[in-house]
Every structure is written in structure tokens, then in C-alpha cells.
Scaffold this motif. Structure first.
Motif, PDB file in Angstrom:
ATOM      1  N   LEU A  97     -29.449  42.219  19.171  1.00  0.00           N
ATOM      2  CA  LEU A  97     -28.347  42.217  18.198  1.00  0.00           C
ATOM      3  C   LEU A  97     -28.912  42.380  16.790  1.00  0.00           C
ATOM      4  N   LYS A  98     -29.938  41.586  16.473  1.00  0.00           N
ATOM      5  CA  LYS A  98     -30.562  41.648  15.146  1.00  0.00           C
ATOM      6  C   LYS A  98     -31.109  43.041  14.869  1.00  0.00           C
ATOM      7  N   GLU A  99     -31.814  43.613  15.847  1.00  0.00           N
ATOM      8  CA  GLU A  99     -32.390  44.946  15.665  1.00  0.00           C
ATOM      9  C   GLU A  99     -31.306  45.987  15.426  1.00  0.00           C
ATOM     10  N   ASN A 100     -30.219  45.924  16.188  1.00  0.00           N
ATOM     11  CA  ASN A 100     -29.134  46.891  16.019  1.00  0.00           C
ATOM     12  C   ASN A 100     -28.420  46.714  14.687  1.00  0.00           C
ATOM     13  N   ILE A 101     -28.266  45.484  14.242  1.00  0.00           N
ATOM     14  CA  ILE A 101     -27.652  45.240  12.931  1.00  0.00           C
ATOM     15  C   ILE A 101     -28.552  45.793  11.830  1.00  0.00           C
ATOM     16  N   ASN A 102     -29.852  45.530  11.920  1.00  0.00           N
ATOM     17  CA  ASN A 102     -30.776  46.053  10.905  1.00  0.00           C
ATOM     18  C   ASN A 102     -30.778  47.576  10.882  1.00  0.00           C
ATOM     19  N   THR A 103     -30.701  48.203  12.056  1.00  0.00           N
ATOM     20  CA  THR A 103     -30.635  49.665  12.120  1.00  0.00           C
ATOM     21  C   THR A 103     -29.358  50.168  11.443  1.00  0.00           C
ATOM     22  N   LEU A 104     -28.257  49.523  11.747  1.00  0.00           N
ATOM     23  CA  LEU A 104     -26.981  49.904  11.133  1.00  0.00           C
ATOM     24  C   LEU A 104     -27.036  49.752   9.617  1.00  0.00           C
ATOM     25  N   LEU A 105     -27.512  48.614   9.158  1.00  0.00           N
ATOM     26  CA  LEU A 105     -27.567  48.369   7.714  1.00  0.00           C
ATOM     27  C   LEU A 105     -28.535  49.331   7.024  1.00  0.00           C
TER      28      LEU A 105
END
Length: 148
Positions: A123-131
Motif C-alpha cells: 500500500l505504501k509503495e503504491n501510494i508513493n508511486t501515485l504521489l
């Protein structure tokens, strides 16, 4: 400070100053996460099952539709409360609303904790990618609920 019965010191005042300076950004990021929550969760689930395909094979903990849905539901809960923690600037809400009793519940159901921990990291990795795709630089308060 109220729970400890003490007055604000420099550290407490600096914390509050930083919190209020970042509040608008916290709310903006949580709005982005909320608008993209399905994508974030689905990408995290897909990556987890690509990394650990034994979870969806016969006998795996996500093999049945019911168990798969429970996994998705649990990630939705975690993500929702993580955004609350971001806005509040306090990840302890995760203890109260999500984590207390989770290990006991999972152990009693025979659900391994490792894939759950990995899915939270995804989840954290996908959020960081999105941001990052939206030109946001690294923001520590985004990671805090996922590293809690």
C-alpha cells in the motif's frame, strides 16, 4: 501533554507548528488517496499475489472468494484508518481501530501475519508511486502509518 498533565514545552509547540503548517497538505494527500483507493488496493493485492502465488492456490489463505474478499476488506480498513492517522498526525488510532486484536484474530483463524505486513508495505509503495507521479516529493507523514 494533556494526558501527562504538563504544559507545552518547546518540543510540543514545534510539533504543533509543524502539524498546522502541513495540515492543508495532509488533507490534500488524503483526498488523493481516497479518490484512488480502489486502484491502490487492487494494485497492492495484485502485487502480493504475484509475489506469493501460494496464497491463492488451493489450500492458500486467499483461495476462496470469501477469504479473498476478507483480505481486500482488511486492506480497505487499514488504508482508511491510515488516512485518518495522516490527518490527525497520530498513528495511534491504528492500534485502537485496526491492530488491537488483529494478531490474535489472525492466529486463531490460521491466517499468516507475513502477507498482511507485506500488503501494508505494498500500500505504501503504491501510494508513493501515485504521489510521485503527481510530482509530490517524499513526505514523511505519508509513510508513518504504514511503518507504524
Amino acid at each position: 501533554y494533556n494526558l501527562k498533565g504538563k504544559y507545552f514545552d518547546k518540543e510540543g509547540i514545534d510539533y504543533l507548528k509543524n502539524y498546522f503548517e502541513t495540515l492543508t497538505l495532509r488533507i490534500e494527500i488524503c483526498k488523493i488517496i481516497n479518490l484512488n483507493s480502489a486502484l491502490i488496493i487492487n494494485s497492492s493485492i495484485k502485487a502480493l499475489y504475484e509475489e506469493q502465488p501460494e496464497l491463492i492456490r488451493p489450500g492458500g489463505n486467499s483461495n476462496t472468494t470469501r477469504r479473498y474478499a476478507a483480505c481486500v476488506r482488511d486492506l480497505e480498513y487499514y488504508l482508511r484508518y491510515a488516512t485518518y492517522a495522516m490527518v490527525a498526525g497520530d498513528a495511534s488510532i491504528l492500534d485502537e481501530r485496526v491492530l488491537n486484536g488483529l494478531v490474535d484474530t489472525y492466529n486463531s483463524l490460521g491466517v499468516p501475519i507475513g502477507p498482511t505486513v507485506r500488503s501494508i508495505q505494498l500500500l505504501k509503495e503504491n501510494i508513493n508511486t501515485l504521489l510521485s507521479s503527481l510530482k509530490f516529493d517524499f513526505i514523511d507523514f505519508v509513510e508513518e502509518p504504514f511503518d507504524y
